[in-house]
Every structure is written in C-alpha cells, then in structure tokens.
Design a protein around this motif. Structure first.
Motif, PDB file in Angstrom:
ATOM      1  N   ALA A 116       0.850  -1.255  -0.111  1.00  0.00           N
ATOM      2  CA  ALA A 116      -0.043   0.032  -0.059  1.00  0.00           C
ATOM      3  C   ALA A 116       0.963   1.208   0.009  1.00  0.00           C
ATOM      4  CB  ALA A 116      -1.049   0.009   1.277  1.00  0.00           C
ATOM      5  N   PRO A 117       1.302   1.714  -1.131  1.00  0.00           N
ATOM      6  CA  PRO A 117       2.330   2.625  -1.214  1.00  0.00           C
ATOM      7  C   PRO A 117       1.736   4.196  -0.775  1.00  0.00           C
ATOM      8  CG  PRO A 117       2.154   1.543  -3.374  1.00  0.00           C
ATOM      9  CD  PRO A 117       1.014   1.156  -2.551  1.00  0.00           C
ATOM     10  N   GLN A 118       0.524   4.597  -1.149  1.00  0.00           N
ATOM     11  CA  GLN A 118       0.103   5.761  -0.521  1.00  0.00           C
ATOM     12  C   GLN A 118      -0.115   5.930   1.073  1.00  0.00           C
ATOM     13  OE1 GLN A 118      -0.189   8.457  -2.469  1.00  0.00           O
ATOM     14  NE2 GLN A 118      -0.888   9.638  -0.819  1.00  0.00           N
ATOM     15  N   VAL A 119      -0.768   4.598   1.480  1.00  0.00           N
ATOM     16  CA  VAL A 119      -0.994   4.801   3.123  1.00  0.00           C
ATOM     17  C   VAL A 119       0.376   4.552   3.732  1.00  0.00           C
ATOM     18  CG1 VAL A 119      -1.927   3.483   4.785  1.00  0.00           C
ATOM     19  CG2 VAL A 119      -3.181   3.529   2.673  1.00  0.00           C
ATOM     20  N   THR A 120       1.323   3.909   3.424  1.00  0.00           N
ATOM     21  CA  THR A 120       2.719   3.887   3.809  1.00  0.00           C
ATOM     22  C   THR A 120       3.031   5.318   3.731  1.00  0.00           C
ATOM     23  OG1 THR A 120       2.868   1.613   3.102  1.00  0.00           O
ATOM     24  CG2 THR A 120       5.058   2.842   3.711  1.00  0.00           C
ATOM     25  N   ARG A 121       3.235   6.147   2.764  1.00  0.00           N
ATOM     26  CA  ARG A 121       3.832   7.391   2.563  1.00  0.00           C
ATOM     27  C   ARG A 121       3.138   8.396   3.384  1.00  0.00           C
ATOM     28  NH1 ARG A 121       3.849   6.443  -3.287  1.00  0.00           N
ATOM     29  NH2 ARG A 121       1.726   7.561  -3.171  1.00  0.00           N
ATOM     30  N   ASP A 122       1.972   8.301   3.688  1.00  0.00           N
ATOM     31  CA  ASP A 122       1.220   9.218   4.656  1.00  0.00           C
ATOM     32  C   ASP A 122       1.513   8.903   6.131  1.00  0.00           C
ATOM     33  OD1 ASP A 122      -0.021  10.324   2.658  1.00  0.00           O
ATOM     34  OD2 ASP A 122      -2.074   9.377   2.846  1.00  0.00           O
ATOM     35  N   ARG A 123       1.808   7.412   6.258  1.00  0.00           N
ATOM     36  CA  ARG A 123       2.184   7.148   7.719  1.00  0.00           C
ATOM     37  C   ARG A 123       3.586   7.561   8.020  1.00  0.00           C
ATOM     38  NH1 ARG A 123       3.106   0.802   9.807  1.00  0.00           N
ATOM     39  NH2 ARG A 123       4.017   1.455  11.526  1.00  0.00           N
ATOM     40  N   LEU A 124       4.192   7.228   7.047  1.00  0.00           N
ATOM     41  CA  LEU A 124       5.828   7.811   7.245  1.00  0.00           C
ATOM     42  C   LEU A 124       5.999   9.229   7.506  1.00  0.00           C
ATOM     43  CD1 LEU A 124       7.634   5.744   4.774  1.00  0.00           C
ATOM     44  CD2 LEU A 124       7.748   5.345   7.089  1.00  0.00           C
ATOM     45  N   TYR A 125       5.141  10.193   6.468  1.00  0.00           N
ATOM     46  CA  TYR A 125       5.185  11.489   6.680  1.00  0.00           C
ATOM     47  C   TYR A 125       4.601  12.089   8.082  1.00  0.00           C
ATOM     48  CZ  TYR A 125       3.449  16.507   5.973  1.00  0.00           C
ATOM     49  OH  TYR A 125       3.105  17.569   6.221  1.00  0.00           O
ATOM     50  N   LEU A 126       3.333  11.576   8.661  1.00  0.00           N
ATOM     51  CA  LEU A 126       3.011  11.956   9.909  1.00  0.00           C
ATOM     52  C   LEU A 126       4.016  11.455  10.883  1.00  0.00           C
ATOM     53  CD1 LEU A 126      -0.796  10.693   9.253  1.00  0.00           C
ATOM     54  CD2 LEU A 126       0.308  13.012   9.431  1.00  0.00           C
ATOM     55  N   GLU A 127       4.318  10.128  10.905  1.00  0.00           N
ATOM     56  CA  GLU A 127       5.383   9.992  11.997  1.00  0.00           C
ATOM     57  C   GLU A 127       6.529  10.896  11.993  1.00  0.00           C
ATOM     58  OE1 GLU A 127       6.451   6.001  11.375  1.00  0.00           O
ATOM     59  OE2 GLU A 127       4.374   5.020  12.222  1.00  0.00           O
ATOM     60  N   THR A 128       7.095  11.211  10.752  1.00  0.00           N
ATOM     61  CA  THR A 128       8.176  11.954  10.671  1.00  0.00           C
ATOM     62  C   THR A 128       7.841  13.391  11.370  1.00  0.00           C
ATOM     63  OG1 THR A 128       8.991  10.885   8.895  1.00  0.00           O
ATOM     64  CG2 THR A 128       9.971  13.217   9.243  1.00  0.00           C
ATOM     65  N   MET A 129       6.784  14.144  10.973  1.00  0.00           N
ATOM     66  CA  MET A 129       6.304  15.335  11.442  1.00  0.00           C
ATOM     67  C   MET A 129       6.174  15.200  12.732  1.00  0.00           C
ATOM     68  SD  MET A 129       6.561  17.231   8.785  1.00  0.00           S
ATOM     69  CE  MET A 129       5.640  18.696   9.316  1.00  0.00           C
ATOM     70  N   GLU A 130       5.568  14.174  13.519  1.00  0.00           N
ATOM     71  CA  GLU A 130       5.274  14.216  14.824  1.00  0.00           C
ATOM     72  C   GLU A 130       6.874  14.169  15.608  1.00  0.00           C
ATOM     73  OE1 GLU A 130       3.281  11.185  18.187  1.00  0.00           O
ATOM     74  OE2 GLU A 130       3.583  10.610  15.910  1.00  0.00           O
ATOM     75  N   ARG A 131       7.681  13.607  15.032  1.00  0.00           N
ATOM     76  CA  ARG A 131       9.241  13.332  15.737  1.00  0.00           C
ATOM     77  C   ARG A 131       9.670  14.724  15.494  1.00  0.00           C
ATOM     78  NH1 ARG A 131       9.682   8.465  13.074  1.00  0.00           N
ATOM     79  NH2 ARG A 131      10.981   9.432  11.637  1.00  0.00           N
ATOM     80  N   VAL A 132       9.425  15.718  14.390  1.00  0.00           N
ATOM     81  CA  VAL A 132      10.026  17.183  14.390  1.00  0.00           C
ATOM     82  C   VAL A 132       9.443  17.909  15.117  1.00  0.00           C
ATOM     83  CG1 VAL A 132      10.577  18.667  12.628  1.00  0.00           C
ATOM     84  CG2 VAL A 132      10.708  16.232  12.008  1.00  0.00           C
ATOM     85  N   TYR A 133       7.862  18.016  15.211  1.00  0.00           N
ATOM     86  CA  TYR A 133       7.361  18.871  15.798  1.00  0.00           C
ATOM     87  C   TYR A 133       6.942  18.671  17.286  1.00  0.00           C
ATOM     88  CZ  TYR A 133       7.234  21.409  11.330  1.00  0.00           C
ATOM     89  OH  TYR A 133       7.810  21.877  10.373  1.00  0.00           O
TER      90      TYR A 133
END
Length: 373
Positions: free
Chosen positions: A318-335
C-alpha cells in the motif's frame, strides 16, 4: 799393743783385755758399751728376690730346689693361658641398635655386622669401626651457631652470585644419614667434610641459575629440591654411602651491606608492578565499554534494518498509505517539542477559532502535571 794386751799370749776371744774385763784404753779406761742398731724395714732387694722366687721359682739343687723347679713348671702354662685368653677377649664387642660395625682383616674390608654381641679376631689380625647409620647428621653452611639463638655469618660460604649477577646471602642446613656403611668408611676419606663441600657446590650452582628476587620470595622450595637432587647425584657418583634427607634454606637475602639499596630497588619494582596492574585494569574497563558500545550499535543497526525491511514490505503492498504514515510519524518527531499548531488544508478549520488563547490555557495545564510529579 803392750799397753793394751800384756798377757803375751794369743788374743782372747771377745776382745777382752789381759784381765778378762774387756778391752781397755791405754790408760786403763774401759770402752763404753756399743748401742744396738735401730730396727730397719724390709730390704728392697729381698722383696724382689722373694717375688721372683714366688713367680718363677728360685734356688737350684737339693730337694728345695727341685720343689721350686716343679712349681715353676706349673705356673708358666697358666700365665701363658691367661695372656692368650685376655688377648682373645679383646675381640668381643657389642653393636647398639641403629649402628653397624665394619670389620677389617689386616687392613682390608672383611664384613659388616649389625646390632648385638659379636666376635672378631683380636688385633692386629682384625679390627672394627662402629658407625651410627640411622641417626640424622647435620651440616650448617654459610653460618656458625656457637650457642642457641646466636648466628654468625660466614661470608666465605654464604655469599653467592645469582643468575642476574646479584649477590645473595644464603644460610642453609643439610640433614643426612648413612645408607651404606662400608662405602661410608672406605670410599671417602672424610665423609662429613665431603658432604659440606658437595652441599656448598650444589647450592652455588642452583643459585647461579636463578634470579635474586624469585630466590628470596617465591622459589625457595624449588631451590631446596634442586640442591637435594644435585647433592644426591654427586654423592652417589662418589660412592660415599650418604643419603641426603632434607635441605633447609634458612636465609636468602641480599647482603647486609647493601640491604637498604636492595629494598629500594624492590620497592620501586613493586610500585612499577602496581602501576602496570592499574593500567591493565583501566585498559580492560575501556575495552569492555567499547565492546558493549559495539554490541549496542550493532543491535540497533540490526533493528533499524529489520524495521526498514518491514516498512518496505508494507510500502509495496500500500504505497500511499505507507507514505502518509511515514510523513505523519516524521512530522510528529520533528514538531514533538515545538509550540506550533499545524492545519492541514484538507481539514477545513475555521479561521476565527481563538487558537492563541487555547495555546495559553494549554501551556499552564501542561506545566501543572509536571510540577506535581
């Protein structure tokens, strides 16, 4: 004379005068009577003569002479027999427990005898020498003990050179006994002195193979065993009949004249050894920490690799779902620690919402739980 004898006849018996009244002086005075001689003791010549007559018979001729001659014939065999018996009795001897007797015949070894009563031909045919074979004999090398608790050093025997070219002061004692009495008596001229010389030579050889510090600290027992083995081998080669029982190393140290300098050297060596041990301990600690760090990093890298593989597998499904998940997890760690509010354009948030007041209210509320903890 005319005034002494006027009878004109032959002289009268008894030395009397002409009138029978004894000798007279020329003027008619009578001679005083003589005093009897004082009594005397027995004459020495008479005593010697009587002793010879009693022992060997005396006088010749007559019946008396014959009788004394017969007595002399009976006494000569008796005297000769007594002398022979006394001579043979000198060959009787006793040997005590723990001793052995060596019998020589005309100077040559003949036999050895043990404890008990024995007989050998009298001297000069045979002679004996009794030796204690079980008693322990001792020899002290390097020192002298004139009395108890007093030790006098003998530098000629005690000072020895070690393998590292130092000088050691050695005091030791040898305990030995006799294992072959005939060899002990005949093969070595002075067995006790031979043992002393062999002991000193063996100790010098063993000390010369080792360093000073081990000799006086950790290798004393090895030195004793080495000296005992070397002594026994040498004495057996001499056929001395000696059995070495024990070697006791009583003192092993630097000479008294340099003992202070030697102690400084020993202390310096101990300090160096202490520093080396500390360095080895720190080295071991650092190495252990490095190994633990390496293992931790390797485990973390292995975990990250496994996580990446798992994410890659999900991404492929599931490429799109995985991309969104990675994006959200990364932004959570950053902010995560930032004081920001992020609105997604796709969320449709109301722009008049009092977001600043909400932030100010949320900040004290977040601080109170932390203060309570």
């Amino acid at each position: 004379m005319p005034w002494n004898d006027q009878s004109g006849g032959p002289p009268r018996s008894g030395g009397q005068g002409p009138w029978g009244s004894g000798p007279r002086r020329p003027w008619g005075q009578q001679q005083p009577p003589r005093q009897p001689p004082p009594p005397q003791g027995p004459d020495l010549d008479d005593l010697l003569r009587q002793w010879r007559e009693r022992m060997f018979g005396g006088g010749a001729g007559g019946s008396g002479g014959a009788g004394r001659g017969g007595r002399r014939g009976l006494q000569w065999p008796l005297i000769a027999g007594l002398l022979v018996i006394g001579w043979l009795a000198t060959g009787i001897y006793t040997v005590d427990e723990g001793e052995q007797a060596v019998i020589t015949r005309v100077g040559d070894y003949n036999r050895s005898t043990g404890p008990g009563i024995h007989f050998h031909l009298p001297a000069p045919i045979e002679s004996r020498q009794v030796v204690n074979v079980t008693g322990q004999r001792t020899a002290e090398i390097g020192f002298e003990s004139p009395r108890a608790n007093v030790v006098n050093d003998n530098p000629e025997e005690s000072l020895m050179i070690t393998g590292d070219r130092n000088i050691a002061e050695i005091h030791f004692r040898i305990v030995y006994n006799v294992k072959d009495v005939s060899a002990f008596v005949f093969n070595v001229r002075d067995p006790d002195e031979a043992v002393r010389q062999v002991a000193e030579s063996a100790m010098r050889e063993v000390i010369g193979r080792r360093q000073l510090e081990p000799i006086i600290t950790t290798e004393r027992g090895q030195v004793e065993e080495g000296v005992e083995a070397l002594m026994q081998t040498t004495l057996d080669e001499y056929q001395s009949g000696v059995q070495v029982l024990q070697v006791q190393l009583l003192r092993a140290a630097a000479p008294s004249a340099v003992i202070e300098a030697f102690n400084d050297v020993v202390n310096a060596g101990q300090d160096a050894e202490t520093l080396i041990n500390n360095a080895n301990r720190d080295t071991a600690r650092i190495v252990n920490e490095a190994q633990a760090y390496r293992e931790r990093v390797v485990r973390e890298a292995a975990g990250e690799a496994e996580r990446f593989i798992a994410v890659h597998t999900e991404y492929r499904s599931a490429p799109q779902v995985t991309r969104d998940r990675l994006y959200l997890e990364t932004m959570e760690r950053v902010y995560q620690r930032g004081n920001l509010i992020i609105l997604d354009q796709r969320g449709g948030a109301v722009p008049y919402l009092p977001l600043d007041g909400m932030i100010r209210r949320n900040a004290p509320a977040a601080a109170q739980p932390g203060a309570g903890q």
